[in-house]
Design a protein around this motif. Structure first.
Motif, PDB file in Angstrom:
ATOM      1  N   UNK A 127      36.017 153.161 105.490  1.00 20.88           N
ATOM      2  CA  UNK A 127      34.998 153.498 106.480  1.00 20.88           C
ATOM      3  C   UNK A 127      35.309 154.734 107.281  1.00 20.88           C
ATOM      4  N   UNK A 128      36.595 155.153 107.306  1.00 17.26           N
ATOM      5  CA  UNK A 128      36.963 156.389 108.000  1.00 17.26           C
ATOM      6  C   UNK A 128      36.249 157.597 107.404  1.00 17.26           C
ATOM      7  N   UNK A 129      35.892 157.518 106.121  1.00 18.08           N
ATOM      8  CA  UNK A 129      35.213 158.629 105.458  1.00 18.08           C
ATOM      9  C   UNK A 129      33.800 158.825 105.979  1.00 18.08           C
ATOM     10  N   UNK A 130      33.245 157.825 106.689  1.00 13.20           N
ATOM     11  CA  UNK A 130      31.932 157.971 107.315  1.00 13.20           C
ATOM     12  C   UNK A 130      32.035 158.274 108.802  1.00 13.20           C
ATOM     13  N   UNK A 131      33.151 157.893 109.422  1.00  9.22           N
ATOM     14  CA  UNK A 131      33.306 158.056 110.864  1.00  9.22           C
ATOM     15  C   UNK A 131      33.850 159.422 111.250  1.00  9.22           C
ATOM     16  N   UNK A 132      34.592 160.051 110.359  1.00  9.59           N
ATOM     17  CA  UNK A 132      35.179 161.359 110.637  1.00  9.59           C
ATOM     18  C   UNK A 132      34.735 162.346 109.564  1.00  9.59           C
ATOM     19  N   UNK A 144      28.253 158.750 116.308  1.00  5.48           N
ATOM     20  CA  UNK A 144      28.063 157.871 117.462  1.00  5.48           C
ATOM     21  C   UNK A 144      29.052 156.722 117.493  1.00  5.48           C
ATOM     22  N   UNK A 145      29.739 156.438 116.377  1.00  5.07           N
ATOM     23  CA  UNK A 145      30.642 155.297 116.336  1.00  5.07           C
ATOM     24  C   UNK A 145      32.094 155.708 116.523  1.00  5.07           C
ATOM     25  N   UNK A 146      32.355 156.994 116.820  1.00  4.34           N
ATOM     26  CA  UNK A 146      33.729 157.466 116.868  1.00  4.34           C
ATOM     27  C   UNK A 146      34.532 156.822 117.996  1.00  4.34           C
ATOM     28  N   UNK A 147      33.854 156.443 119.071  1.00  6.92           N
ATOM     29  CA  UNK A 147      34.613 155.910 120.192  1.00  6.92           C
ATOM     30  C   UNK A 147      35.182 154.532 119.885  1.00  6.92           C
TER      31      UNK A 147
END
Length: 442
Positions: free
Chosen positions: A83-88, A211-214
């Motif tokens: 999922x990191x590949x979508x968040x960053x 928007x979900x990075x936090x």
């Protein structure tokens, strides 16, 4: 369409891309070179670690467990970390993973440690490969559009298979010449070189879910990925086709005892191990170059059955040359994964690619690991020939069931892909490569 060029840059939806035009894309060259460097380094490290562990322990069990350990991290952490590949930003994810892996492998090369320490570092190194692979898979459709993506996937697959065929020979020779720790050092350098190539050759793109990075919400993202894939009949069918490899990978895990039935040793086992990758190379080239895009989805089910059917012949105890030919034919059938992968990309929303690809890849690794372990246990009782034949029977049955389900949704997938394919515009970039603009075939 306004703003789009016409003429030679227009591509009919069913026209096939050439390898030359794929390699003309500068960003793909960067991804391909980084992939090739990583594959070469991985082969060096795999041989070096096996030799290192065996030299330290003289235990075949611990040596085998070190190899099996490469399956565990993606199964445990793959669906979450992917999922990191979508968040960053995906380039950032790949570069950071490369740098961290270079550091971990460098520690293995420079610091003598017990087998338990090596196992821990191997676990972390392989674990970091999960978000890297998810990010790379997710960015490929942005780099290559339409049938270029199919040709690019074929190139990547052929590169991996050729590396696998030659890896043990070249890796073994390299370890013999430079030594185990030095080979690990070379592996660390390949990770560092891969990071440099990606920084210089891949354009930075924003994160898909800024928007979900936090809060990250990785576990929630994992659940969303499962719902996304298994809640859609098309995605569910395609990911199950990908996981079908759990059946036809079993011969790979039984190559050594199978070779022993012919009175052969490492050379015979190597010949058997090389048969399927060699068949996959041939199948990928033929499938991507001589089968039209829409036709690939029509024959995908039949190809998946071909990946399993030849293995049944092992039950007749054929001679070695025939076994090699049957395994190679199975590899040819395995090229159906190109069509499944392409259709999967087209059906997954861009914002969920990392999660979806991470789930698919983790399932593939889990299936391979479980299949090899179950096959090995069964071969202790039934013998390798019988187990390989049974894996073919079970795989063929599963492929036939999947094909029946796929035929129910295939028409909509083909129609949808044709409706959404836009002409591709190629304009020279300042860096000397090609820059693509347009809408992916999704």
């Amino acid at each position: 369409m306004a703003g789009r060029q016409t003429g030679r840059h227009r591509r009919p939806p069913d026209e096939q891309a050439t390898y030359r035009e794929v390699f003309a894309v500068g960003e793909f060259r960067a991804l391909w070179l980084a992939q090739a460097l990583s594959f070469v380094g991985d082969q060096l490290a795999q041989v070096a670690l096996a030799v290192l562990v065996y030299d330290h322990t003289r235990s075949t069990l611990l040596t085998a467990l070190m190899y099996a350990l490469t399956y565990l991290p993606p199964i445990v952490g793959g669906p979450v970390l992917s999922g990191l590949a979508d968040l960053f930003p995906r380039r950032t994810v790949m570069v950071v993973c490369d740098v961290l892996r270079a550091g971990l492998v460098a520690v293995m090369a420079l610091v003598p440690m017990p087998v338990a320490g090596l196992a821990g570092l191997v676990f972390l190194t392989v674990l970091l490969g999960t978000p890297f692979s998810a990010a790379r898979a997710a960015v490929m459709p942005d780099v290559l559009e339409g049938d270029r993506y199919v040709a690019g996937s074929a190139i990547a697959n052929v590169t991996q298979q050729i590396t696998q065929v030659l890896g043990f020979l070249v890796g073994g020779a390299a370890v013999a010449v430079v030594g185990t720790y030095e080979a690990l050092g070379l592996d660390a350098l390949t990770f560092g070189a891969s990071a440099v190539v990606l920084i210089g050759g891949l354009r930075r793109r924003p994160a898909q879910r800024r928007r979900e990075l936090q809060s990250l919400g990785l576990w929630r993202g994992t659940r969303d990925g499962v719902r996304l894939v298994f809640g859609d009949p098309v995605l569910r069918s395609l990911v199950l086709f990908a996981w079908l490899c759990a059946f036809y990978v079993i011969p790979e895990g039984l190559a050594v005892p199978y070779a022993a039935t012919f009175g052969g040793g490492a050379v015979t086992a190597g010949l058997l191990l090389a048969a399927m990758p060699a068949g996959m190379v041939v199948g990928s080239l033929l499938f991507s170059r001589f089968v039209r895009p829409a036709s690939r989805l029509h024959v995908m089910g039949w190809m998946s059955m071909l990946a399993c059917l030849p293995l049944i012949g092992a039950g007749a105890h054929p001679p070695l040359w025939c076994v090699v030919a049957l395994w190679a034919l199975s590899g040819v059938g395995g090229a159906y994964q190109l069509a499944a992968n392409t259709a999967f990309v087209g059906a997954v929303p861009a914002s969920g690619r990392g999660q979806a690809f991470g789930l698919a890849q983790s399932g593939i690794l889990a299936g391979q690991g479980v299949g090899i372990l179950v096959g090995g246990a069964a071969a202790q009782v039934l013998g390798p020939e019988t187990v390989v034949a049974l894996s073919g029977v079970l795989g063929l049955s599963a492929a036939a069931i999947l094909t029946l389900g796929w035929n129910q949704v295939r028409g909509g997938v083909i129609a949808g892909s044709r409706e959404h394919v836009e002409p591709v515009v190629v304009t020279p970039s300042s860096g000397g490569g090609d820059e693509l603009s347009g809408i992916p075939a999704s």
